[in-house]
Design a protein around this motif. Structure first.
Motif, mmCIF file in Angstrom:
data_model
loop_
_atom_site.group_PDB
_atom_site.id
_atom_site.type_symbol
_atom_site.label_atom_id
_atom_site.label_comp_id
_atom_site.label_asym_id
_atom_site.label_seq_id
_atom_site.Cartn_x
_atom_site.Cartn_y
_atom_site.Cartn_z
ATOM 1 N N SER A 113 8.681 34.733 2.706
ATOM 2 C CA SER A 113 9.952 34.132 2.271
ATOM 3 C C SER A 113 10.975 34.050 3.402
ATOM 4 C CB SER A 113 10.539 34.928 1.105
ATOM 5 O OG SER A 113 10.803 36.264 1.487
ATOM 6 N N CYS A 114 10.805 34.863 4.465
ATOM 7 C CA CYS A 114 11.795 34.850 5.547
ATOM 8 C C CYS A 114 11.675 33.611 6.430
ATOM 9 C CB CYS A 114 11.662 36.107 6.395
ATOM 10 S SG CYS A 114 10.109 36.175 7.290
ATOM 11 N N ILE A 115 10.708 32.738 6.157
ATOM 12 C CA ILE A 115 10.555 31.552 7.004
ATOM 13 C C ILE A 115 11.274 30.329 6.428
ATOM 14 C CG2 ILE A 115 8.359 32.526 7.744
ATOM 15 C CD1 ILE A 115 6.871 30.288 6.443
ATOM 16 N N TYR A 116 11.901 30.523 5.265
ATOM 17 C CA TYR A 116 12.756 29.453 4.724
ATOM 18 C C TYR A 116 14.050 29.409 5.533
ATOM 19 C CZ TYR A 116 9.991 28.667 0.476
ATOM 20 O OH TYR A 116 9.006 28.325 -0.405
ATOM 21 N N PRO A 117 14.764 28.270 5.487
ATOM 22 C CA PRO A 117 16.043 28.202 6.209
ATOM 23 C C PRO A 117 17.005 29.300 5.748
ATOM 24 C CG PRO A 117 15.392 26.028 5.437
ATOM 25 C CD PRO A 117 14.414 26.998 4.850
ATOM 26 N N LYS A 118 17.785 29.800 6.697
ATOM 27 C CA LYS A 118 18.727 30.901 6.450
ATOM 28 C C LYS A 118 19.689 30.582 5.295
ATOM 29 C CE LYS A 118 22.252 33.405 9.119
ATOM 30 N NZ LYS A 118 21.820 34.778 8.941
ATOM 31 N N GLU A 119 20.136 29.322 5.229
ATOM 32 C CA GLU A 119 21.128 28.956 4.203
ATOM 33 C C GLU A 119 20.499 28.157 3.065
ATOM 34 O OE1 GLU A 119 23.992 30.208 4.426
ATOM 35 O OE2 GLU A 119 24.286 30.690 6.553
ATOM 36 N N ALA A 120 19.239 28.378 2.774
ATOM 37 C CA ALA A 120 18.567 27.605 1.715
ATOM 38 C C ALA A 120 19.233 27.883 0.366
ATOM 39 C CB ALA A 120 17.099 27.977 1.651
ATOM 40 N N PRO A 121 19.414 26.843 -0.488
ATOM 41 C CA PRO A 121 19.980 27.073 -1.815
ATOM 42 C C PRO A 121 19.086 28.024 -2.613
ATOM 43 C CG PRO A 121 19.751 24.710 -1.367
ATOM 44 C CD PRO A 121 19.080 25.432 -0.238
ATOM 45 N N GLN A 122 19.747 28.925 -3.385
ATOM 46 C CA GLN A 122 19.021 29.963 -4.133
ATOM 47 C C GLN A 122 18.925 29.594 -5.611
ATOM 48 O OE1 GLN A 122 18.404 33.125 -2.287
ATOM 49 N NE2 GLN A 122 19.087 31.980 -0.498
ATOM 50 N N PRO A 123 17.874 29.936 -6.322
ATOM 51 C CA PRO A 123 16.619 30.447 -5.789
ATOM 52 C C PRO A 123 15.890 29.370 -4.989
ATOM 53 C CG PRO A 123 16.409 30.022 -8.152
ATOM 54 C CD PRO A 123 17.834 29.751 -7.796
ATOM 55 N N ILE A 124 15.170 29.818 -3.955
ATOM 56 C CA ILE A 124 14.598 28.886 -2.976
ATOM 57 C C ILE A 124 13.312 28.251 -3.524
ATOM 58 C CG2 ILE A 124 13.822 28.625 -0.606
ATOM 59 C CD1 ILE A 124 15.201 31.347 -0.006
ATOM 60 N N ALA A 125 13.342 26.945 -3.660
ATOM 61 C CA ALA A 125 12.146 26.227 -4.123
ATOM 62 C C ALA A 125 11.261 25.902 -2.923
ATOM 63 C CB ALA A 125 12.553 24.957 -4.844
ATOM 64 N N GLU A 126 10.003 25.653 -3.182
ATOM 65 C CA GLU A 126 9.026 25.388 -2.114
ATOM 66 C C GLU A 126 9.486 24.254 -1.181
ATOM 67 O OE1 GLU A 126 8.242 26.133 -5.208
ATOM 68 O OE2 GLU A 126 6.633 27.630 -5.169
ATOM 69 N N GLY A 127 10.157 23.256 -1.759
ATOM 70 C CA GLY A 127 10.565 22.084 -0.978
ATOM 71 C C GLY A 127 11.642 22.365 0.051
ATOM 72 N N ALA A 128 12.197 23.586 0.050
ATOM 73 C CA ALA A 128 13.277 23.916 1.010
ATOM 74 C C ALA A 128 12.752 24.190 2.420
ATOM 75 C CB ALA A 128 14.062 25.124 0.514
ATOM 76 N N LEU A 129 11.447 24.347 2.563
ATOM 77 C CA LEU A 129 10.905 24.665 3.897
ATOM 78 C C LEU A 129 11.266 23.548 4.880
ATOM 79 C CD1 LEU A 129 9.182 26.914 5.211
ATOM 80 C CD2 LEU A 129 7.220 25.417 4.967
#
Ligand code: GFB
Length: 316
Positions: A113-129
């Motif tokens: 999960s730490c490889i998603y963008p730092k400011e990804a909207p929460q909860p982080i969906a798969e498409g946020a990568l």
């Protein structure tokens, strides 16, 4: 669950079987009627392409769970950027390519999960990568893991391989690393609280401000989800694996102190990094596929603490 890849009778290589996740996958596969293949580090260096190709040529697995990786907590990631980037790139490239060369039927790669963008909207969906900048303390590890996910996708597209990826949250479980300089937070807090208890210290100190939030999952739950995906998922997009709940680091410290039985003060050390403030993942996709976790954080931490205390007592 609709099984599209039955495991009974298959030869399954768990790469990284001595690690916390790999060993949980080996335990979970015991009830699947498959043959689990493992190889020790002193027999095969996963960073060496020729060695990996020679081993897989003779072992001939039908499926591979790629749980081998160089991992560590926030400080280890920050201190050893070259090792985290180089070793993870080599391990995943060597195994994924060798699996393709030998017609492996199914491969499961693990992100984090730490490889998603730092400011990804929460909860982080798969498409946020890959939609924003990474957390600086672990961008080296993240770049390597993103490359691994992309490799599984590339071999799917170009060679029609059934290679898939999963994205586990912060994990804890039996066999964790309790070295305070390189460990993740949960085992570190168990050790700090335990040592404070037996030395009758009046406080423990946690890193950072205590305000970041983290989502924790027991490795037995994670292994169950991984085996579920191995049997029933075939898609290009990775799948999040989490508990669906997060907790502040300070509240985690309180919980661990209760579990351990340490009643002293909890102090913070803001000179140490907080890392990302929040990375709660969306578990919607996995839930829709038919999987939910079963081990709650308090019960899971209690069993892990029992094992830790037993080890420490027997080592004395
Ligand atoms: O578990 P952790 O090292 O990893 O730290 P990350 C989580 C949070 O706990 C941070 C705080 O805000 C730390 O500052 N913390 C408090 C502590 N006390 C301690 C302590 O004694 N030890 C540790 N280690 N932390 C990692 C990534 O980030 O997550 C890795 O760097 C990996 O790449 C892993 O993906 C899952 O959640 O911040």
């Amino acid at each position: 669950m609709t099984v599209i890849y039955p495991l009974a009778g298959k030869r399954i290589w768990v790469a990284g079987h001595r690690g916390m996740v790999g060993s949980a996958v080996v335990r979970r596969l015991a009830s699947e009627g498959c043959e689990v293949l493992t190889v020790d580090r002193n027999q095969l260096d996963l960073r060496r392409q020729a060695e990996v190709e020679a081993w897989i040529d003779q072992a001939r697995p039908n499926a591979v769970v790629l749980a081998a990786a160089k991992v560590g907590g926030i400080l280890a990631n920050d201190n050893y950027p070259a090792d985290f980037l180089y070793e993870n790139l080599m391990i995943e490239a060597n195994i994924i390519h060798a699996a393709h060369r030998t017609d492996v039927e199914k491969l499961l790669f693990l992100g984090s999960s730490c490889i998603y963008p730092k400011e990804a909207p929460q909860p982080i969906a798969e498409g946020a990568l890959l939609t924003g900048p990474l957390e600086p303390t672990n961008e080296w590890y993240a770049i390597a893991k993103i490359a691994g996910i992309k490799l599984t996708q590339a071999y799917r597209r170009q060679y029609r391989r059934d290679f898939i990826s999963a994205m586990p949250t912060n994990l804890y479980g039996p066999g964790d690393n309790y070295d305070l300089a390189t460990s993740h937070v949960l085992p570190a807090l168990i050790r700090k609280a335990y040592e404070a208890k037996i030395t009758s210290a009046d406080h423990i100190t946690i890193w950072g401000t205590g305000t970041p939030r983290r989502e924790f999952l027991h490795t037995d739950d994670c292994a169950d989800a991984l085996v579920f995906l191995l049997k029933s998922y075939s898609g290009e997009e990775h799948v999040n694996i989490g508990s669906g709940e997060d907790i502040t680091i300070l509240n985690l410290a309180h919980l661990i102190c209760e579990v351990v039985g340490f009643k002293g003060e909890i102090r913070t050390d803001p000179s140490k990094p907080d890392g990302t403030m929040r990375k709660l993942m969306s578990g919607k996709k996995l839930k829709q596929l038919g999987w939910t976790p079963t081990i709650n954080l308090r019960a899971g931490s209690a069993t892990v603490y029992e094992q830790f205390a037993l080890h420490v007592e027997t080592d004395r």
